[in-house]
Write a protein that holds these residues in place. Structure first.
Motif, PDB file in Angstrom:
ATOM      1  N   SER A 199       1.572   6.680  10.120  1.00  0.00           N
ATOM      2  CA  SER A 199       2.844   6.182  10.650  1.00  0.00           C
ATOM      3  C   SER A 199       3.713   5.617   9.526  1.00  0.00           C
ATOM      4  O   SER A 199       3.195   5.075   8.540  1.00  0.00           O
ATOM      5  CB  SER A 199       2.586   5.087  11.694  1.00  0.00           C
ATOM      6  N   LEU A 200       5.017   5.736   9.698  1.00  0.00           N
ATOM      7  CA  LEU A 200       5.957   5.166   8.733  1.00  0.00           C
ATOM      8  C   LEU A 200       6.363   3.745   9.120  1.00  0.00           C
ATOM      9  O   LEU A 200       7.111   3.101   8.393  1.00  0.00           O
ATOM     10  CB  LEU A 200       7.207   6.051   8.638  1.00  0.00           C
ATOM     11  N   GLU A 201       5.874   3.252  10.263  1.00  0.00           N
ATOM     12  CA  GLU A 201       6.217   1.916  10.728  1.00  0.00           C
ATOM     13  C   GLU A 201       5.291   0.889  10.102  1.00  0.00           C
ATOM     14  O   GLU A 201       4.079   1.096  10.011  1.00  0.00           O
ATOM     15  CB  GLU A 201       6.125   1.844  12.245  1.00  0.00           C
ATOM     16  N   SER A 202       5.858  -0.227   9.692  1.00  0.00           N
ATOM     17  CA  SER A 202       5.067  -1.284   9.068  1.00  0.00           C
ATOM     18  C   SER A 202       5.868  -2.577   9.079  1.00  0.00           C
ATOM     19  O   SER A 202       7.035  -2.598   9.467  1.00  0.00           O
ATOM     20  CB  SER A 202       4.694  -0.889   7.625  1.00  0.00           C
ATOM     21  N   ASP A 203       5.241  -3.666   8.681  1.00  0.00           N
ATOM     22  CA  ASP A 203       5.940  -4.916   8.419  1.00  0.00           C
ATOM     23  C   ASP A 203       5.153  -5.674   7.361  1.00  0.00           C
ATOM     24  O   ASP A 203       4.134  -5.198   6.855  1.00  0.00           O
ATOM     25  CB  ASP A 203       6.157  -5.742   9.691  1.00  0.00           C
ATOM     26  N   ALA A 204       5.623  -6.869   7.006  1.00  0.00           N
ATOM     27  CA  ALA A 204       5.008  -7.610   5.905  1.00  0.00           C
ATOM     28  C   ALA A 204       3.555  -7.961   6.202  1.00  0.00           C
ATOM     29  O   ALA A 204       2.695  -7.914   5.317  1.00  0.00           O
ATOM     30  CB  ALA A 204       5.822  -8.871   5.615  1.00  0.00           C
ATOM     31  N   SER A 205       3.256  -8.307   7.456  1.00  0.00           N
ATOM     32  CA  SER A 205       1.886  -8.694   7.808  1.00  0.00           C
ATOM     33  C   SER A 205       0.933  -7.510   7.717  1.00  0.00           C
ATOM     34  O   SER A 205      -0.204  -7.648   7.252  1.00  0.00           O
ATOM     35  CB  SER A 205       1.855  -9.293   9.219  1.00  0.00           C
ATOM     36  N   LEU A 206       1.375  -6.337   8.160  1.00  0.00           N
ATOM     37  CA  LEU A 206       0.516  -5.157   8.077  1.00  0.00           C
ATOM     38  C   LEU A 206       0.281  -4.769   6.624  1.00  0.00           C
ATOM     39  O   LEU A 206      -0.833  -4.372   6.249  1.00  0.00           O
ATOM     40  CB  LEU A 206       1.160  -4.000   8.850  1.00  0.00           C
ATOM     41  N   THR A 207       1.308  -4.874   5.793  1.00  0.00           N
ATOM     42  CA  THR A 207       1.131  -4.610   4.360  1.00  0.00           C
ATOM     43  C   THR A 207       0.114  -5.571   3.765  1.00  0.00           C
ATOM     44  O   THR A 207      -0.750  -5.178   2.967  1.00  0.00           O
ATOM     45  CB  THR A 207       2.469  -4.729   3.623  1.00  0.00           C
ATOM     46  N   MET A 208       0.189  -6.846   4.138  1.00  0.00           N
ATOM     47  CA  MET A 208      -0.766  -7.841   3.651  1.00  0.00           C
ATOM     48  C   MET A 208      -2.194  -7.470   4.042  1.00  0.00           C
ATOM     49  O   MET A 208      -3.132  -7.563   3.219  1.00  0.00           O
ATOM     50  CB  MET A 208      -0.416  -9.215   4.226  1.00  0.00           C
ATOM     51  N   LEU A 209      -2.399  -7.038   5.282  1.00  0.00           N
ATOM     52  CA  LEU A 209      -3.736  -6.683   5.750  1.00  0.00           C
ATOM     53  C   LEU A 209      -4.264  -5.454   5.013  1.00  0.00           C
ATOM     54  O   LEU A 209      -5.454  -5.394   4.659  1.00  0.00           O
ATOM     55  CB  LEU A 209      -3.710  -6.418   7.256  1.00  0.00           C
ATOM     56  N   ARG A 210      -3.399  -4.489   4.773  1.00  0.00           N
ATOM     57  CA  ARG A 210      -3.836  -3.299   4.037  1.00  0.00           C
ATOM     58  C   ARG A 210      -4.170  -3.629   2.591  1.00  0.00           C
ATOM     59  O   ARG A 210      -5.104  -3.065   2.019  1.00  0.00           O
ATOM     60  CB  ARG A 210      -2.745  -2.235   4.110  1.00  0.00           C
ATOM     61  N   MET A 211      -3.418  -4.541   2.000  1.00  0.00           N
ATOM     62  CA  MET A 211      -3.734  -4.957   0.633  1.00  0.00           C
ATOM     63  C   MET A 211      -5.100  -5.624   0.577  1.00  0.00           C
ATOM     64  O   MET A 211      -5.881  -5.401  -0.362  1.00  0.00           O
ATOM     65  CB  MET A 211      -2.649  -5.898   0.116  1.00  0.00           C
ATOM     66  N   ALA A 212      -5.415  -6.442   1.577  1.00  0.00           N
ATOM     67  CA  ALA A 212      -6.730  -7.088   1.618  1.00  0.00           C
ATOM     68  C   ALA A 212      -7.842  -6.050   1.750  1.00  0.00           C
ATOM     69  O   ALA A 212      -8.881  -6.139   1.076  1.00  0.00           O
ATOM     70  CB  ALA A 212      -6.786  -8.079   2.774  1.00  0.00           C
ATOM     71  N   ALA A 213      -7.629  -5.054   2.619  1.00  0.00           N
ATOM     72  CA  ALA A 213      -8.638  -4.008   2.800  1.00  0.00           C
ATOM     73  C   ALA A 213      -8.814  -3.179   1.531  1.00  0.00           C
ATOM     74  O   ALA A 213      -9.941  -2.859   1.122  1.00  0.00           O
ATOM     75  CB  ALA A 213      -8.253  -3.112   3.975  1.00  0.00           C
ATOM     76  N   LEU A 214      -7.707  -2.825   0.878  1.00  0.00           N
ATOM     77  CA  LEU A 214      -7.783  -2.068  -0.370  1.00  0.00           C
ATOM     78  C   LEU A 214      -8.452  -2.881  -1.467  1.00  0.00           C
ATOM     79  O   LEU A 214      -9.200  -2.336  -2.290  1.00  0.00           O
ATOM     80  CB  LEU A 214      -6.385  -1.649  -0.803  1.00  0.00           C
ATOM     81  N   SER A 215      -8.180  -4.172  -1.492  1.00  0.00           N
ATOM     82  CA  SER A 215      -8.816  -5.036  -2.493  1.00  0.00           C
ATOM     83  C   SER A 215     -10.324  -5.082  -2.283  1.00  0.00           C
ATOM     84  O   SER A 215     -11.096  -5.058  -3.243  1.00  0.00           O
ATOM     85  CB  SER A 215      -8.215  -6.443  -2.424  1.00  0.00           C
ATOM     86  N   GLN A 216     -10.750  -5.150  -1.018  1.00  0.00           N
ATOM     87  CA  GLN A 216     -12.182  -5.124  -0.736  1.00  0.00           C
ATOM     88  C   GLN A 216     -12.830  -3.833  -1.237  1.00  0.00           C
ATOM     89  O   GLN A 216     -13.978  -3.846  -1.694  1.00  0.00           O
ATOM     90  CB  GLN A 216     -12.427  -5.270   0.764  1.00  0.00           C
ATOM     91  N   ARG A 217     -12.077  -2.740  -1.145  1.00  0.00           N
ATOM     92  CA  ARG A 217     -12.597  -1.457  -1.586  1.00  0.00           C
ATOM     93  C   ARG A 217     -12.372  -1.215  -3.078  1.00  0.00           C
ATOM     94  O   ARG A 217     -12.785  -0.173  -3.593  1.00  0.00           O
ATOM     95  CB  ARG A 217     -11.914  -0.326  -0.801  1.00  0.00           C
ATOM     96  N   GLY A 218     -11.705  -2.139  -3.767  1.00  0.00           N
ATOM     97  CA  GLY A 218     -11.415  -1.955  -5.180  1.00  0.00           C
ATOM     98  C   GLY A 218     -10.411  -0.851  -5.433  1.00  0.00           C
ATOM     99  O   GLY A 218     -10.439  -0.206  -6.485  1.00  0.00           O
ATOM    100  N   GLN A 219      -9.467  -0.630  -4.474  1.00  0.00           N
ATOM    101  CA  GLN A 219      -8.544   0.491  -4.576  1.00  0.00           C
ATOM    102  C   GLN A 219      -7.083   0.064  -4.477  1.00  0.00           C
ATOM    103  O   GLN A 219      -6.213   0.881  -4.185  1.00  0.00           O
ATOM    104  CB  GLN A 219      -8.839   1.499  -3.453  1.00  0.00           C
ATOM    105  N   LEU A 220      -6.791  -1.186  -4.740  1.00  0.00           N
ATOM    106  CA  LEU A 220      -5.419  -1.667  -4.573  1.00  0.00           C
ATOM    107  C   LEU A 220      -4.457  -0.951  -5.510  1.00  0.00           C
ATOM    108  O   LEU A 220      -3.362  -0.537  -5.108  1.00  0.00           O
ATOM    109  CB  LEU A 220      -5.366  -3.181  -4.813  1.00  0.00           C
ATOM    110  N   GLY A 221      -4.829  -0.783  -6.760  1.00  0.00           N
ATOM    111  CA  GLY A 221      -3.967  -0.102  -7.715  1.00  0.00           C
ATOM    112  C   GLY A 221      -3.969   1.405  -7.570  1.00  0.00           C
ATOM    113  O   GLY A 221      -3.114   2.094  -8.129  1.00  0.00           O
ATOM    114  N   GLU A 222      -4.896   1.916  -6.803  1.00  0.00           N
ATOM    115  CA  GLU A 222      -5.039   3.360  -6.634  1.00  0.00           C
ATOM    116  C   GLU A 222      -4.321   3.888  -5.403  1.00  0.00           C
ATOM    117  O   GLU A 222      -3.797   5.003  -5.410  1.00  0.00           O
ATOM    118  CB  GLU A 222      -6.526   3.728  -6.545  1.00  0.00           C
ATOM    119  N   ARG A 223      -4.256   3.065  -4.320  1.00  0.00           N
ATOM    120  CA  ARG A 223      -3.798   3.615  -3.038  1.00  0.00           C
ATOM    121  C   ARG A 223      -2.728   2.800  -2.320  1.00  0.00           C
ATOM    122  O   ARG A 223      -2.299   3.189  -1.235  1.00  0.00           O
ATOM    123  CB  ARG A 223      -5.004   3.766  -2.101  1.00  0.00           C
ATOM    124  N   LEU A 224      -2.273   1.695  -2.887  1.00  0.00           N
ATOM    125  CA  LEU A 224      -1.345   0.819  -2.161  1.00  0.00           C
ATOM    126  C   LEU A 224      -0.127   1.563  -1.638  1.00  0.00           C
ATOM    127  O   LEU A 224       0.277   1.396  -0.483  1.00  0.00           O
ATOM    128  CB  LEU A 224      -0.902  -0.337  -3.066  1.00  0.00           C
TER     129      LEU A 224
END
Length: 398
Positions: A199-224
């Motif tokens: 989906s192309l829909e998002s907001d600041a809170s959803l971006t924050m949650l995805r950043m946390a999930a990517l950080s857990q996976r060690g992929q923040l710089g790879e997939r943000l």
């Protein structure tokens, strides 16, 4: 009693009741279990002050059971049969719609007048239907599963199901956020990243949650930037001044990524007599990350957050200066978005910057073709979306 039972069987009442009951039970359970569970969990958590927890399975079973019991009570009172039996489910559907629209903070909204109005109209229709029952004796063939009576009731049930869907909270981003928080609480970062990924829909809170999930996976710089990024660097964490917030998940799950709670940093500054001067009464995201840079207990997650924040704010000069502190400038080891940012910086900001990445440079030139082919920004963004939506370049030039 025996005669009454067979009379109901003969005129198709039992068939209609069974069909309507099956439709309602399936719809209510599936609606609550698969579609509304996460939103209801957030609403219950907020309305109870975090004292209760919503169970997806038991919540769906209990609510469906109560709504079915309500229908049985209504049927015992109004005794609607034949073509209008489905109307005995309206109070249950109305209550289901109300539960599906609840959010935190709670607001009655249009329910204060719409709910009573629907019930008043329903009572009028029930009275009229009761008066019409003696004239509603169809031919004998009109009593089976595929009869006109059955399908008239099925249509009424379908209309009430659509009513529930129309008034419920069907906001896609709210559902994405609720599901992502539940997934992160369950330790499933992959599921948090999967929900709403197309989906192309998002907001600041959803971006924050995805950043946390990517950080857990060690992929923040790879997939943000594979996801729509909304907000700025100050929204990366739920701190004062941020537009992002957590509705269900405890914030300790975020601070565990960094190893240091913001309160401990503020407490340390207060003990040293610097809190008011340094933090101005609160700790911002940038101040929190800057404090982590000198904290020996901090985890490496803050490095990618600091770099990601610079990219989100489109501060390429600061990013290029900060990156060598944490990563060797090597095309083979750098996360993909950092490589894209360096190529962009080298080509657009500082042509003397030494960075060699032939593969990334070729893709950059492919991207540039869209800029030369389409002069209008809106058209350029649309045309480049299919091939370059997952790149930092696409985000940078939005």
């Amino acid at each position: 009693m025996r005669h009454g039972f067979f009379a109901h069987t003969k005129d198709g009442t039992i068939t209609i009741r069974v069909v309507c009951a099956i439709l309602f039970l399936l719809f209510s359970f599936c609606w609550l279990y698969w579609f509304q569970a996460d939103v209801l969990a957030v609403a219950q958590h907020g309305l109870s002050g975090g004292k209760t927890h919503y169970s997806r399975l038991f919540g769906a079973l209990i609510i469906t059971g109560v709504l079915m019991l309500l229908q049985l009570i209504v049927y015992a009172i109004v005794r609607l049969a034949r073509r209008t039996h489905a109307l005995t489910y309206l109070p249950s559907f109305l209550l289901l719609a109300f539960l599906s629209s609840i959010s935190h903070p709670f607001r009655w909204g249009a329910w204060l007048w719409a709910g009573p109005l629907v019930l008043v109209l329903w009572v009028g229709v029930v009275i009229l239907s009761r008066k019409m029952l003696p004239f509603n004796h169809d031919e004998k063939l009109n009593t089976g599963l595929l009869s006109r009576r059955s399908w008239v009731n099925v249509v009424q049930m379908a209309v009430m199901m659509l009513m529930v869907a129309a008034v419920a909270n069907t906001n896609a981003v709210d559902h994405f956020k609720a599901h992502a928080e539940v997934a992160l609480m369950e330790g499933d970062a992959d599921e948090a990243l999967r929900v709403g990924s197309r989906s192309l829909e998002s907001d600041a809170s959803l971006t924050m949650l995805r950043m946390a999930a990517l950080s857990q996976r060690g992929q923040l710089g790879e997939r943000l930037f594979e996801y729509p990024v909304t907000g700025s660097s100050r929204d990366m964490l739920p701190l004062p001044g941020s537009r992002s917030q957590l509705l269900l998940m405890p914030d300790t799950l975020l601070w565990n990524l960094f190893g240091v709670h913001p309160d401990s940093i503020v407490a340390r500054a207060e003990a040293q007599g610097h809190a008011a001067g340094i933090f101005g009464g609160h700790l911002s995201v940038s101040q929190y990350l800057d404090s982590l840079a000198a904290d020996t207990l901090a985890t490496p997650a803050y490095r990618d957050y600091q770099l990601a924040g610079l990219l989100i704010d489109r501060q390429l000069d600061a990013f290029a200066a900060c990156l060598p502190r944490y990563y060797a400038i090597d095309a083979a080891s750098l996360p993909r978005h950092y490589r894209e940012a360096l190529v962009l910086y080298q080509q657009r900001c500082d042509t003397s910057y030494i960075y060699k990445d032939s593969t990334m440079l070729l893709r950059w030139h492919d991207y540039l073709r869209y800029h030369s082919a389409y002069s209008r920004k809106s058209e350029r963004i649309i045309r480049s979306e299919e091939d370059f939506r997952d790149t930092y370049w696409y985000y940078y030039y939005q």
